[in-house]
Design an enzyme around this catalytic site. Structure first.
Site, short mmCIF file in Angstrom:
data_model
loop_
_atom_site.label_atom_id
_atom_site.label_comp_id
_atom_site.label_asym_id
_atom_site.label_seq_id
_atom_site.Cartn_x
_atom_site.Cartn_y
_atom_site.Cartn_z
N HIS A 191 -18.33 16.79 5.98
CA HIS A 191 -18.91 15.50 5.58
C HIS A 191 -18.14 14.88 4.41
CE1 HIS A 191 -22.58 16.27 8.01
NE2 HIS A 191 -22.37 17.53 7.63
N SER A 321 4.92 -0.85 -1.74
CA SER A 321 4.30 -2.11 -2.12
C SER A 321 5.36 -3.13 -2.50
CB SER A 321 3.33 -1.91 -3.29
OG SER A 321 2.84 -3.14 -3.76
N SER A 322 5.08 -4.39 -2.18
CA SER A 322 5.98 -5.47 -2.58
C SER A 322 5.69 -5.95 -4.00
CB SER A 322 5.84 -6.65 -1.62
OG SER A 322 4.52 -7.15 -1.64
N LYS A 327 4.97 2.64 -6.02
CA LYS A 327 3.93 3.06 -5.08
C LYS A 327 4.57 3.56 -3.78
CE LYS A 327 -0.62 1.51 -3.53
NZ LYS A 327 -0.62 2.04 -2.16
N GLU A 334 0.07 6.80 9.10
CA GLU A 334 -0.50 5.50 9.44
C GLU A 334 0.05 4.99 10.77
OE1 GLU A 334 -1.27 3.86 4.87
OE2 GLU A 334 0.41 3.08 6.04
#
Length: 468
Positions: A191, A321-322, A327, A334
């Site tokens: 859970h 990240s742009s 990051k 994904e």
């Protein structure tokens, strides 16, 4: 085969079929029936998958050889058809000759006639005489048995050449990573909440077992793909085909492909339904669910690196990240999860396609074929990528594993047989509320010695299960 290259209509010639005359691109190998389909089905701009076209051409080649053996086709015409198919197999621009849209007549008749016309043109050039798309190339056949047969043949080949090797590679990669990480113990989670500990290898071997089970079920379905509709012709009765055609056809096809094909037990069922394709798609969906599960576990384990679980660190493959410098995101899991979503969606379309069987024929064959092959090919690519760029290369953050284990009050479960569930629950709640190690609270609240508690609460020991 490479991406499709469309032929232009700048220069044309006139072709004729049973409906009359029609302008066709001058350099096109196909004829009037194909051009009518191009004109009528300007829907998606997407043609049938190259692997499917290859299967149709293979069917035409084998059928010609069998028809010659049975005395239904002159040997020189059969040889010319087979040689023309071979030429197309090696033609880098082959798909340009098969422009019919996926969303066409539900039987796939346009694609069947496309193949008939192209092979008739090439064979005619080879012999220097006219070859009929219908009477010669389509001899002993109907679109209604060719297209269902091509679905089974193309899927069986794709499973053998693409998906099964990819799943074997994924399983082997997971098993190797499990061996490499066997010494690491981590918190289990149920859970999404802290649970009893397990070794990293136990979690990974669970993934491998999922993939292996899916692969085994695929092998069982591959046998079902070996039952072919070829020989049933228009409605399953075998009209216009030699009584021995189906037997000789499947024997020859088995030799050529090194797969096991046989005439379907019932031509009627294999023309009227696509139950095997639906079952295969369902298993592909099951494998997609496994890939999604593994991908999401990797994402959760990699989350952070500071505010998440941070149990592993995936290989840094690209900036994440742009706008946020430094990051890095879990891009491979994904991507694999999106593949899984697409396969699950394809299964929905195939399921609807499978129930579109009216009387003696299913009429959503092109979309079933396309989605089935796309699912196989996507899962093969995603499995290989997930193995090579995520599972094989992640590193374990042992410091985070140890810190979380030390704070996990659920370890008190091991004391249940000694002090009882209710007393253990009190200790767990107190340890959680005070932010203290379960060992310290248990030492204060029980008569067990610290040495006994250290043994009972040892996370490595707890991964073995049972009662000592």
């Amino acid at each position: 085969m490479p991406p499709r290259r469309e032929l232009q209509m700048s220069e044309t010639r006139i072709e004729r079929d049973s409906m009359g005359e029609l302008a066709v691109p001058a350099d096109a190998l196909y004829g009037a029936q194909t051009q009518r389909a191009v004109n009528n089905f300007a829907i998606s701009g997407r043609g049938m998958p190259p692997r499917f076209i290859h299967a149709v051409l293979l069917i035409k080649k084998v059928a010609a050889e069998v028809n010659a053996d049975l005395g239904l086709l002159p040997r020189d015409i059969a040889s010319a058809i087979g040689a023309s198919a071979d030429d197309l197999f090696s033609d880098p621009n082959c798909t340009a000759h098969f422009p019919v849209d996926i969303f066409q007549t539900g039987s796939g008749t346009s694609t069947n006639m496309n193949a008939n016309e192209v092979l008739a043109t090439l064979a005619g050039r080879r012999l220097g005489s006219e070859i009929s798309p219908n009477d010669h190339v389509n001899c002993s056949q109907s679109s209604n048995d060719v297209i269902p047969t091509a679905i089974h043949v193309s899927a069986a080949i794709a499973l053998k050449e693409q998906l099964q090797p990819a799943l074997s590679h994924l399983t082997a990669t997971i098993r190797a990573k499990a061996d490499e990480t066997d010494r690491f113990v981590k918190n289990g989670r149920t859970h999404l909440m802290d649970a009893m500990p397990l070794r990293m290898s136990q979690a990974l071997n669970g993934w491998a077992a999922q993939i292996e089970a899916g692969s085994t079920r695929l092998e069982q379905l591959t046998s079902m793909l070996g039952n072919l509709a070829q020989g049933g012709t228009a409605v399953g009765t075998g009209i216009n085909a030699h009584p021995d055609f189906a037997k000789h056809f499947t024997e020859r096809l088995s030799e050529v492909t090194a797969l096991s094909f046989r005439p379907a037990p019932s031509f009627f069922s294999h023309l009227a339904s696509q139950d095997t394709a639906v079952a295969l798609s369902g298993q592909l969906k099951s494998i997609a669910v496994s890939v999604m599960k593994i991908s999401n576990d990797l994402r959760w384990m990699n989350s952070g690196p500071l505010a998440g679980l941070g149990e592993i660190e995936l290989e840094a493959l690209q900036p994440g990240s742009s706008i946020m410098p430094g990051k890095v995101n879990p891009v491979i899991p994904e991507a694999a999860a999106m593949v899984a979503a697409q396969v699950i969606g394809n299964d929905g379309a195939i399921t609807i396609g499978g129930q579109s069987a009216n009387f003696e024929l299913n009429v959503m064959l092109p979309v079933i074929a396309t989605n089935l092959l796309e699912s196989i090919e996507l899962l093969a690519s995603a499995s290989t990528t997930l193995a090579n760029k995520a599972i094989a290369t992640f590193v374990v953050r042992e410091d985070n594993l140890q810190a979380a284990l030390a704070r996990n009050p659920i370890l008190v479960t091991a004391l249940n047989p000694v002090i009882g569930y209710l007393k253990a629950a009190e200790i767990a709640k107190q340890a959680y509320a005070e932010g203290r190690p379960i060992l310290d609270v248990a030492a204060e609240c029980t008569e067990l010695s610290r040495e006994e508690l250290q043994l009972l609460l040892d996370p490595v020991r707890l991964t073995r299960g049972g009662i000592d």
